[in-house]
Design a protein around this motif. Structure first.
Motif, PDB file in Angstrom:
ATOM      1  N   GLU A 133       0.833  -1.206   0.000  1.00  0.00           N
ATOM      2  CA  GLU A 133       0.000   0.000   0.000  1.00  0.00           C
ATOM      3  C   GLU A 133       0.867   1.255   0.000  1.00  0.00           C
ATOM      4  O   GLU A 133       0.545   2.244  -0.664  1.00  0.00           O
ATOM      5  N   ALA A 134       1.985   1.191   0.736  1.00  0.00           N
ATOM      6  CA  ALA A 134       2.889   2.343   0.786  1.00  0.00           C
ATOM      7  C   ALA A 134       3.507   2.595  -0.594  1.00  0.00           C
ATOM      8  O   ALA A 134       3.570   3.740  -1.054  1.00  0.00           O
ATOM      9  N   VAL A 135       3.945   1.523  -1.260  1.00  0.00           N
ATOM     10  CA  VAL A 135       4.518   1.668  -2.607  1.00  0.00           C
ATOM     11  C   VAL A 135       3.474   2.288  -3.540  1.00  0.00           C
ATOM     12  O   VAL A 135       3.763   3.182  -4.331  1.00  0.00           O
ATOM     13  N   ASP A 136       2.241   1.824  -3.402  1.00  0.00           N
ATOM     14  CA  ASP A 136       1.177   2.302  -4.268  1.00  0.00           C
ATOM     15  C   ASP A 136       0.911   3.796  -4.049  1.00  0.00           C
ATOM     16  O   ASP A 136       0.696   4.545  -5.003  1.00  0.00           O
ATOM     17  N   LYS A 137       0.949   4.206  -2.790  1.00  0.00           N
ATOM     18  CA  LYS A 137       0.750   5.639  -2.488  1.00  0.00           C
ATOM     19  C   LYS A 137       1.841   6.477  -3.138  1.00  0.00           C
ATOM     20  O   LYS A 137       1.558   7.515  -3.735  1.00  0.00           O
ATOM     21  N   VAL A 138       3.089   6.003  -2.992  1.00  0.00           N
ATOM     22  CA  VAL A 138       4.219   6.741  -3.574  1.00  0.00           C
ATOM     23  C   VAL A 138       4.050   6.820  -5.092  1.00  0.00           C
ATOM     24  O   VAL A 138       4.196   7.874  -5.698  1.00  0.00           O
ATOM     25  N   ARG A 139       3.723   5.683  -5.708  1.00  0.00           N
ATOM     26  CA  ARG A 139       3.571   5.642  -7.160  1.00  0.00           C
ATOM     27  C   ARG A 139       2.448   6.574  -7.631  1.00  0.00           C
ATOM     28  O   ARG A 139       2.607   7.336  -8.584  1.00  0.00           O
ATOM     29  N   ARG A 176      13.071   9.528   2.457  1.00  0.00           N
ATOM     30  CA  ARG A 176      12.230  10.712   2.217  1.00  0.00           C
ATOM     31  C   ARG A 176      10.926  10.332   1.506  1.00  0.00           C
ATOM     32  O   ARG A 176      10.349  11.124   0.764  1.00  0.00           O
ATOM     33  N   LEU A 177      10.501   9.108   1.705  1.00  0.00           N
ATOM     34  CA  LEU A 177       9.205   8.663   1.172  1.00  0.00           C
ATOM     35  C   LEU A 177       8.313   8.412   2.381  1.00  0.00           C
ATOM     36  O   LEU A 177       8.478   7.417   3.087  1.00  0.00           O
ATOM     37  N   LYS A 178       7.418   9.337   2.651  1.00  0.00           N
ATOM     38  CA  LYS A 178       6.672   9.275   3.906  1.00  0.00           C
ATOM     39  C   LYS A 178       5.899   7.970   4.101  1.00  0.00           C
ATOM     40  O   LYS A 178       5.976   7.364   5.172  1.00  0.00           O
ATOM     41  N   PRO A 179       5.154   7.496   3.088  1.00  0.00           N
ATOM     42  CA  PRO A 179       4.392   6.248   3.315  1.00  0.00           C
ATOM     43  C   PRO A 179       5.300   5.080   3.712  1.00  0.00           C
ATOM     44  O   PRO A 179       4.938   4.269   4.568  1.00  0.00           O
ATOM     45  N   ILE A 180       6.473   4.996   3.097  1.00  0.00           N
ATOM     46  CA  ILE A 180       7.422   3.926   3.409  1.00  0.00           C
ATOM     47  C   ILE A 180       7.959   4.090   4.836  1.00  0.00           C
ATOM     48  O   ILE A 180       8.043   3.139   5.615  1.00  0.00           O
ATOM     49  N   CYS A 181       8.287   5.342   5.153  1.00  0.00           N
ATOM     50  CA  CYS A 181       8.813   5.659   6.474  1.00  0.00           C
ATOM     51  C   CYS A 181       7.792   5.280   7.564  1.00  0.00           C
ATOM     52  O   CYS A 181       8.142   4.689   8.587  1.00  0.00           O
ATOM     53  N   ASP A 182       6.509   5.574   7.324  1.00  0.00           N
ATOM     54  CA  ASP A 182       5.462   5.255   8.305  1.00  0.00           C
ATOM     55  C   ASP A 182       5.350   3.748   8.537  1.00  0.00           C
ATOM     56  O   ASP A 182       5.226   3.298   9.679  1.00  0.00           O
TER      57      ASP A 182
END
Ligand SMILES: [Zn+2]
Length: 410
Positions: free
Chosen positions: A251-257, A341-347
């Motif tokens: 889900e985090a990857v998808d948000k970033v994409r 610096r990718l917030k969704p991944i960091c979370d």
């Protein structure tokens, strides 16, 4: 129609009557397409007290009752009888046991058994009801009794690992919590909601001695499930499910994409167009076209590419055998993820770190909730047949009937 002694004997055999019960009359009703079989206990014969088995005299007979039996050819077949009541000096007046049906059932044992097999094979209770020429409520009643029977007989001794998971119930409006026996591949129970109370209720379905001897519990990182497990099975290791963790990372990857795609499109760049599923897949599951396109992406220059690499790298975590090596790997990965610096991944990385102790337990127990995923299609089809399952109790009965591996036959 008066019947010959031979015919009466023949029906006695067909019904599996245990002597001295006997068929005294068989009536064929042509217009109703019905056979009615009168069964009697011989006059003057002693009966057994159903409580102690003592031989007693007959007090009186109950009113005539009917039981639906297996059809004779295409004729609906009904057993009729006035069952005697025993008069035991110790237990008083009791209706004696009959050999063809369970107490309070309106169907014979053989009929219930057929109905259960048809329900197991049919696509829906509605279809089973049609085949059996019963109402939905009648088949549901047979199903409920079968599940009650199965729960009483169920053996829970061998359970080492359980899974707790949430399910959406009623098209996502409501939630249910499900407990599974991981090695036994069966659903143990399902309760309404996904709160702490729901989880406690789920645990209460297991006897204390079983609860307190469980080694591990697979679950999502959901506080209600964690807290309840710590209270109800304090000896058990909590094992956060690797599929749930992959889901959060995906889900985090998808948000970033998605946000990067938006940014690029606004500059007229469609590099990430149509790449949604490629980013969610394992590289080995990509088709040729996706592979080529994916390999052509300058992953290092794309945020989505970096997010994807971080996600893919995490899967190595599950391959360690030693806790110390897994922890070392995690710390390096965590540094990378939190400096991306990718917030969704960091979370997600922070969430994993908060629960790390109960993720490392995977290395020891290797359990997941994959089995619950396997039940999903079955549960989905139970939900699709929603007629009658608006009521949670009915939905629970259906899940236990189809996924509980219960001994259902009378
Ligand atoms: Zn008695």
């Amino acid at each position: 129609m008066k019947t010959s002694l031979d015919l009466q004997k023949h029906y006695g055999l067909l019904l599996g009557l245990v002597p001295p019960w006997m068929v005294v009359h068989v009536e064929l009703k042509m217009l109703e397409k019905r056979v009615e079989i009168d069964v009697q206990w011989p006059k003057g014969r002693q009966v057994e007290c159903p409580t102690c088995g003592r031989s007693c005299s007959i007090k009186d007979h109950r009113e005539e009752r009917h039981w639906r039996h297996l059809d004779t050819m295409q004729f609906e077949t009904i057993i009729k009888s006035r069952v005697p009541r025993s008069e035991c000096p110790e237990h008083g007046v009791k209706t004696i046991n009959i050999s063809w049906a369970e107490p309070n059932s309106r169907f014979t044992l053989l009929f219930e058994s057929l109905a259960i097999n048809i329900m197991l094979a049919a696509k829906s209770l509605k279809e089973a009801a049609k085949l059996l020429r019963l109402s939905w409520d009648q088949v549901h009643h047979i199903q409920t009794r079968a599940v009650e029977r199965g729960l009483v007989r169920r053996d829970l001794e061998e359970i080492k690992y359980v899974g707790i998971d949430e399910k959406s119930f009623l098209k996502g409006h409501k939630y249910a919590s499900l407990m599974t026996d991981i090695n036994g591949q069966r659903v143990l129970d399902v309760v309404e909601g996904r709160t702490l109370e729901s989880a406690n209720e789920l645990w209460s379905k297991l006897p204390e001695e079983i609860r307190t001897s469980i080694d591990g519990v697979a679950m999502d990182m959901w506080d209600a499930f964690i807290t309840s497990t710590k209270t109800n099975a304090p000896q058990a290791d909590i094992v956060h499910d690797k599929f749930h963790i992959s889901k959060y990372l995906n889900e985090a990857v998808d948000k970033v994409r998605r946000s990067e795609h938006k940014e690029l499109t606004s500059k007229g760049d469609d590099t990430l167009k149509g790449m949604k599923y490629a980013f969610l897949k394992n590289p080995e599951n990509m088709n040729e076209k996706e592979k080529v396109k994916f390999n052509d992406l300058r992953m290092d220059r794309l945020k989505a590419g970096r997010a994807w690499s971080i996600k893919e790298t995490f899967s190595e975590f599950w391959t360690y055998s030693y806790q110390a090596s897994a922890e070392k790997f995690f710390n390096q990965w965590y540094w990378w993820a939190t400096h991306s610096r990718l917030k969704p991944i960091c979370d997600v990385a922070k969430m994993i770190k908060r629960h790390l102790d109960n993720i490392l337990t995977y290395l020891r127990h290797q359990i997941t909730n994959a089995i619950t995923e396997g039940f999903n299609s079955k549960i989905q089809s139970i939900k699709a047949n929603a007629r009658g399952y608006r009521n949670f109790a009915n939905y629970r009965v259906a899940i236990l009937f189809y996924c509980g591996k219960l001994s259902l036959q009378p």
